[in-house]
Design a protein around this motif. Structure first.
Motif, PDB file in Angstrom:
ATOM      1  N   ASN A  98      12.657  39.428  54.554  1.00 44.84           N
ATOM      2  CA  ASN A  98      12.225  40.310  53.463  1.00 44.84           C
ATOM      3  C   ASN A  98      11.035  41.137  53.926  1.00 44.84           C
ATOM      4  O   ASN A  98      10.260  40.707  54.793  1.00 44.84           O
ATOM      5  CB  ASN A  98      11.823  39.492  52.231  1.00 44.84           C
ATOM      6  CG  ASN A  98      12.983  38.660  51.695  1.00 44.84           C
ATOM      7  OD1 ASN A  98      14.082  39.178  51.541  1.00 44.84           O
ATOM      8  ND2 ASN A  98      12.728  37.390  51.415  1.00 44.84           N
ATOM      9  N   ASP A 100       8.331  41.525  52.418  1.00 40.23           N
ATOM     10  CA  ASP A 100       7.070  40.889  52.032  1.00 40.23           C
ATOM     11  C   ASP A 100       6.431  40.158  53.208  1.00 40.23           C
ATOM     12  O   ASP A 100       5.199  40.147  53.352  1.00 40.23           O
ATOM     13  CB  ASP A 100       7.311  39.901  50.881  1.00 40.23           C
ATOM     14  CG  ASP A 100       7.771  40.598  49.619  1.00 40.23           C
ATOM     15  OD1 ASP A 100       7.525  41.815  49.499  1.00 40.23           O
ATOM     16  OD2 ASP A 100       8.399  39.931  48.768  1.00 40.23           O
ATOM     17  N   THR A 103       4.653  42.668  55.337  1.00 39.65           N
ATOM     18  CA  THR A 103       3.443  43.152  54.663  1.00 39.65           C
ATOM     19  C   THR A 103       2.310  42.135  54.767  1.00 39.65           C
ATOM     20  O   THR A 103       1.147  42.492  55.021  1.00 39.65           O
ATOM     21  CB  THR A 103       3.761  43.444  53.190  1.00 39.65           C
ATOM     22  OG1 THR A 103       4.844  44.362  53.109  1.00 39.65           O
ATOM     23  CG2 THR A 103       2.552  44.027  52.487  1.00 39.65           C
ATOM     24  N   LYS A 104       2.614  40.855  54.582  1.00 46.64           N
ATOM     25  CA  LYS A 104       1.596  39.816  54.690  1.00 46.64           C
ATOM     26  C   LYS A 104       1.021  39.742  56.103  1.00 46.64           C
ATOM     27  O   LYS A 104      -0.194  39.589  56.289  1.00 46.64           O
ATOM     28  CB  LYS A 104       2.193  38.465  54.297  1.00 46.64           C
ATOM     29  CG  LYS A 104       2.527  38.348  52.828  1.00 46.64           C
ATOM     30  CD  LYS A 104       3.140  36.988  52.528  1.00 46.64           C
ATOM     31  CE  LYS A 104       3.519  36.856  51.043  1.00 46.64           C
ATOM     32  NZ  LYS A 104       4.145  35.542  50.764  1.00 46.64           N
TER      33      LYS A 104
END
Length: 254
Positions: A98, A100, A103-104
């Motif tokens: 994903n 996410d 991004t993290k």
């Protein structure tokens, strides 16, 4: 243009770190691109360390970055490798499940991340790596023979299925009534037909040599005159010979 974040990568705390630039891949929002990765940092290292930011599908490397990563699929052979493992600086592609997770990781890289390889894994380096590479040059003969025999058996089976499929394609026309001409059907003629073709070819070549004997018409006329003169001379010689034989058979009692 992509904005780069930087992470620190070193062997342990006593060594100066490498600064690795990383950024999202332009054509894939779930993929992370790391550049200038040293050889002692394996793909498995990034797969294990970056998994805490999100689920990772795969981590692969290649010598240079590209728009579409071309990952190599190993052939499964222990002795015959059709690729060379990257030993110098390279780029690594990390595919997150994903966006996410990516991004993290980028947010953590902006704050500053430092990794020490020795704390996570202990890859072979120095003389131990050279010793392992030297041992790979002299494989076990029994295992090598077994792998070769298995590969040959699989290859023969694939070729057998391929020929069978081509034969079926050559015998059965398609929906439009066309028959597919394959390599095996084109050159798979019998010995008898090959011999007949050879004879026809020899006859054609012999006829062509005779036709090419005289290129010009005047040469053909001269040849006819010479052959006619030879025939006339032979006829005259035969005529004189017959006359002598008749005179020798006449009965002369007196």
């Amino acid at each position: 243009m992509a904005s780069y974040e930087w992470i620190k990568l070193s062997w342990n705390k006593n060594y100066a770190p490498h600064y690795i630039p990383c950024c999202p891949h332009l054509d894939n929002p779930n993929m992370l691109l790391l550049l200038g990765v040293p050889g002692y940092a394996s793909d498995e290292f990034f797969l294990s360390t970056l998994s805490k930011y999100g689920e990772i599908v795969e981590a692969k490397s290649q010598p240079k970055p590209s728009a579409i990563p071309k990952f190599h699929i190993p052939n499964g052979s222990k002795f015959f490798r059709d690729f060379s493992e990257p030993c110098a600086f390279r780029c690594v592609f990390v595919q997150f499940l994903n966006p996410d997770g990516l991004t993290k990781f980028l947010a953590a890289a902006k704050m500053g991340i430092s990794y020490h390889i020795a704390e996570y894994s202990k890859p072979l380096t120095g003389y131990r790596k050279w010793a392992a590479e030297h041992q790979m040059m002299y494989p076990d003969e029994t295992e090598l023979r077994k792998e070769c025999e298995e590969y040959i058996a699989e290859f023969d089976e694939r070729e057998k299925l391929k020929l069978q499929r081509e034969k079926e394609m050559a015998e059965k026309p398609d929906e439009d009534g066309w028959i597919t001409v394959t390599k095996s059907t084109k050159f798979g003629a019998s010995v008898e037909s090959a011999q007949e073709k050879k004879k026809d070819y020899d006859k054609k070549m012999e006829k062509r040599k005779k036709e090419m004997l005289h290129l010009y018409s005047f040469q053909e006329r001269e040849n006819r005159k010479e052959s006619l003169a030879v025939l006339k001379q032979k006829f005259q010689e035969d005529k004189e010979k017959i006359a002598k034989m008749k005179s020798a058979r006449k009965f002369k009692p007196y």
